[in-house]
Design a protein around this motif. Sequence first.
Motif, PDB file in Angstrom:
ATOM      1  N   UNK A  60       0.972  -1.355   0.190  1.00 15.83           N
ATOM      2  CA  UNK A  60      -0.049  -0.066   0.021  1.00 15.83           C
ATOM      3  C   UNK A  60       0.912   1.153   0.115  1.00 15.83           C
ATOM      4  N   UNK A  88      -1.986  -9.919  -4.085  1.00 15.77           N
ATOM      5  CA  UNK A  88      -3.213  -9.594  -3.175  1.00 15.77           C
ATOM      6  C   UNK A  88      -4.066 -11.026  -2.667  1.00 15.77           C
ATOM      7  N   UNK A 100     -14.385   1.825   9.991  1.00 15.64           N
ATOM      8  CA  UNK A 100     -13.928   2.563   8.965  1.00 15.64           C
ATOM      9  C   UNK A 100     -13.582   1.318   7.900  1.00 15.64           C
ATOM     10  N   UNK A 101     -13.480   0.191   8.255  1.00 16.11           N
ATOM     11  CA  UNK A 101     -12.968  -0.803   7.195  1.00 16.11           C
ATOM     12  C   UNK A 101     -14.007  -1.216   6.162  1.00 16.11           C
ATOM     13  N   UNK A 103     -17.047   0.253   3.743  1.00 19.00           N
ATOM     14  CA  UNK A 103     -17.876   1.438   3.004  1.00 19.00           C
ATOM     15  C   UNK A 103     -18.973   1.368   3.329  1.00 19.00           C
ATOM     16  N   UNK A 118     -11.731 -10.981  -6.513  1.00 16.23           N
ATOM     17  CA  UNK A 118     -10.045 -11.267  -6.490  1.00 16.23           C
ATOM     18  C   UNK A 118      -9.835 -12.742  -6.695  1.00 16.23           C
ATOM     19  N   UNK A 166     -14.091 -12.434   4.856  1.00 21.34           N
ATOM     20  CA  UNK A 166     -13.697 -11.923   3.593  1.00 21.34           C
ATOM     21  C   UNK A 166     -12.409 -12.487   3.474  1.00 21.34           C
TER      22      UNK A 166
ATOM     23  N   UNK B 166      -9.063   6.477   5.082  1.00 17.17           N
ATOM     24  CA  UNK B 166     -10.120   5.429   5.944  1.00 17.17           C
ATOM     25  C   UNK B 166      -9.406   4.127   5.391  1.00 17.17           C
ATOM     26  N   UNK B 167      -9.903   3.335   6.477  1.00 16.16           N
ATOM     27  CA  UNK B 167      -9.300   1.919   6.298  1.00 16.16           C
ATOM     28  C   UNK B 167     -10.000   1.121   4.926  1.00 16.16           C
ATOM     29  N   UNK B 168     -11.417   1.629   4.681  1.00 15.45           N
ATOM     30  CA  UNK B 168     -12.007   0.785   3.509  1.00 15.45           C
ATOM     31  C   UNK B 168     -11.281   1.089   2.276  1.00 15.45           C
ATOM     32  N   UNK B 170      -8.118   1.273   1.925  1.00 15.54           N
ATOM     33  CA  UNK B 170      -7.091  -0.034   1.930  1.00 15.54           C
ATOM     34  C   UNK B 170      -7.634  -1.239   1.509  1.00 15.54           C
ATOM     35  N   UNK B 171      -8.803  -1.403   2.235  1.00 12.13           N
ATOM     36  CA  UNK B 171      -9.477  -2.781   1.726  1.00 12.13           C
ATOM     37  C   UNK B 171      -9.727  -2.910   0.385  1.00 12.13           C
ATOM     38  N   UNK B 173      -8.204  -1.401  -2.205  1.00 11.45           N
ATOM     39  CA  UNK B 173      -7.134  -1.398  -2.920  1.00 11.45           C
ATOM     40  C   UNK B 173      -6.554  -2.676  -2.862  1.00 11.45           C
ATOM     41  N   UNK B 174      -6.677  -3.445  -1.433  1.00  6.73           N
ATOM     42  CA  UNK B 174      -6.038  -4.884  -1.641  1.00  6.73           C
ATOM     43  C   UNK B 174      -7.039  -5.780  -2.153  1.00  6.73           C
ATOM     44  N   UNK B 175      -8.243  -5.337  -2.545  1.00  8.37           N
ATOM     45  CA  UNK B 175      -9.332  -6.133  -3.281  1.00  8.37           C
ATOM     46  C   UNK B 175      -9.039  -5.742  -4.582  1.00  8.37           C
ATOM     47  N   UNK B 186     -15.692   4.308  -3.769  1.00 11.32           N
ATOM     48  CA  UNK B 186     -15.462   4.498  -2.658  1.00 11.32           C
ATOM     49  C   UNK B 186     -15.170   5.680  -1.936  1.00 11.32           C
TER      50      UNK B 186
END
Lengths: 266, 279, 329
Positions: A60, A88, A100-101, A103, A118, A166, B166-168, B170-171, B173-175, B186
Amino acid sequence: MVEDRELLRVENLTRIFGSGKSQVRAVDNVSFSIKEGEIVSLLGESGSGKTTTARLILKLLPPTSGKIIFRGKDITYVSSRKELLNYWREVQAIFQDPFSSFNIFYSIRRVLNNALRLVSESISREEREEMIKEVLLSVGLNPAEILDKRPYELSGGQRQRIMLARVLLIRPKLLVADEPTSMIDASSRAGILNLLMELRNAYGMSIIFITHDIGLAYYTSDRLFIMNSGKIVEEGDAEEIINNPKDDYTKKLLEDVPVIHRKWEL
Amino acid sequence: MKDIFILLFRSKRFIVGFVLFLAVLSFAIIGPMLNPKNPFQMVGGLFTPPSDKFILGTDNLGRDVFTQLMYGTRTSLLIGCTAGVIATSIGVTIGSIAGYKGGIVEEILMGITNVFITIPSIVVLILLSIAIKTRSAAVMGLVIGVTSWPWTARAVRAQTASLKTREHIDIARITGFSSIEMIVLEILPYMFSYIFMAFILQFSGGILNEATLSMLGLGPYQTVSLGVMLHWSLLWEAVRTGAWWAFIPPVICLSMTTFSLMSMNSSMDEVFNPRLRRS
Amino acid sequence: MGNLLTATGLKSYYRTVQGEEIKAVDDVSLEVREGEVLGIAGESGCGKSTLASVLSFTVLPPLYILGGEVRADGNNILVMDRETLRREIKGKYISIVPQGAMNSLNPTMRIKNFVIDVLEEHFSEISKEEALQRARERFEALSLPSRVLDAYPHQLSGGMKQRTVTVISTLLNPNVLIADEPTSALDVSSQKIVIKLLVELLRRKIIKSVVFITHELPLLRHFADRIAIMYAGKIVEIGPMEDIIFNPFHPYSRLLTSSVLVPEPGMKQKKIEAIPGVPPNLKNPPSGCRFHPRCPSYMEGLCNIEIPPLIEVKEDHRVSCFLYGGKNG
């Protein structure tokens, strides 16, 4: 459980933020490796560089120098979309903040469907739905109750379980767990940690915990890497470090963390 | 969503703005339907004061001011809305790409934006208006729109840059989400309320810009707008001759429209930013 | 030694925009004794921070007090008018370090200006120099560098900020200091320093007792005298620290203490257990005992119907659970 094959190795990994006088060496010449099926912890307080290390491993964030080698292949400067997607598929993460993980505009079904992109583009809708239901059950959630909900309708523990579902859909070789329970209550924490440790037993997944919680690191990990201001100051077997710390920083850390059976002198 | 509407309709300021805006809107849209007269038709004498026949009198050429006002408000709203849509779209596109991409892309896009900010927009507007031969209402809206996006772009860039942590993100992106997916799926949904408020500001700014340009005589051809009405009354010395009915009504219409938009905007700000909420 | 604060039957609810009630503190009774550290532990959303607001009279809408009383010096302070409370009670009898206080310091103000504000609020006749002098002496007495007073908040580390806020809150020698999660944002070493400061304040009799609110049980082990465990707006167990940590009675306390993770030999071999289910929504809490839907010792026809009273099961140790009596008839 732990095999002797090396999964990931980082060599002299360095990341510098800013330039000139305000330069910060967030990660300073860090080297370590993790074997297949192994659980390790990068343990440090805020500002130790542990989260930056995690972001470097997850691609990242690009490193300033150093190498990241995954299954024998140098992936430090991999940048094509195809190669990144391949990486990934093998290396995934769960993060600290279970709110915040997500959406907030997505239903849980959509979050999990996104993850399946993926895995493969060519799974039929019915198959996807089946796979999603199966992983939800295995993290202890009821699919019928959960699938159409939005993240804000669920508790922190439930949300973190969905993040685990997930990961189960993608089934990577390596999971980076960045403070996965620091925002979750004690009563749900045990469940999440036990599920995480189960991933290794069931699928041989390797896990890197990124944490400030020494109790958690000790409970979950085979080996510990203690980080302080961007450097690894001590590494070794978890049991050995807790019982017999060598480095002064580690000693101080262990002295200051509240435990149950030895009372502080105040 | 429902809660937001409940909160909005609890705010007196929002209700005032909303009702006022509806009134202006229906005056401009339903008015000409019920009263389909030609605003350019000469129906009375020179600067006839308000009377039973002409509610707001006539102008220097004997045209009915009330009819002009209805059609003029409609044109002004149309221009403002076009300008708002264009400025908001350009601003959001540039701002979100700059904020999400960062690095060199951000430097270039923000460089362009800053150049646009430093050039006084009225000069650009005047030059563009002169250069363009056929000035319809739509072209006016376009011209105003393409000169007023920079502030929106800057604000959207800042918002995007903060949402990006925000962490989503990052999520996603790695998706393996692509940059376009990242921005559209997003980031932008989180800014919906913000973008809507920016649009309202651009909308009212567009109406005022139109009035400025038209008053200077750079307004649309062959149509009447609030600015054009002011231009006429300036040109034919309505102020000196005391024909207040020729310029007071368009000024009132103009202020009512922008006031209603602004008061809706500020009450929305309060609802969307709980920190500004008063207990 | 007497009680400094006695709360009886406290009820404090939040009212939402939609007009619903969140029963954050529901029929809570406890006393704060002279010379003690009372720990209040529970998970997020159990009402412990709300209880802190009620005990320190910092209740603001949408939070309302619906019933109960808090006695200090024999007076029910919940019925006092705001002006008397501000002059006589706040800061002098009871002081609070709210959650996140260290991060709500005005960034453009030097620390000494806070100190002057706090002291002028209570002593209209005090001069700026006197106020500063008092603060400087206090800082030095507690071996904190007095140069902190000339600093801006951002120049201080987290641990120093938290200590500064604590010292400022105790400048008027309040009898009771309520500290709401004062160390949860700090590193372990800063955390220990803040705890040391609290103990020092007690030892020097600057304050007479501390109410320490936390979600971390192992921390309370080191300096609390008594611990109250809260669940879903109620106190389910209250008793001496050692009892609660090593031999809790209430099923919730038992599960909570067994889910603690600390780096001690043997911990690795032990398997920690999660409490099944999720904490209830306080808009509509479960009937009877609020823990009954998650309780391993749930008794059908009793726990889901009657509210278990908080009864003494051991000296100074009260539990609200039918396993230990309290049934009618």
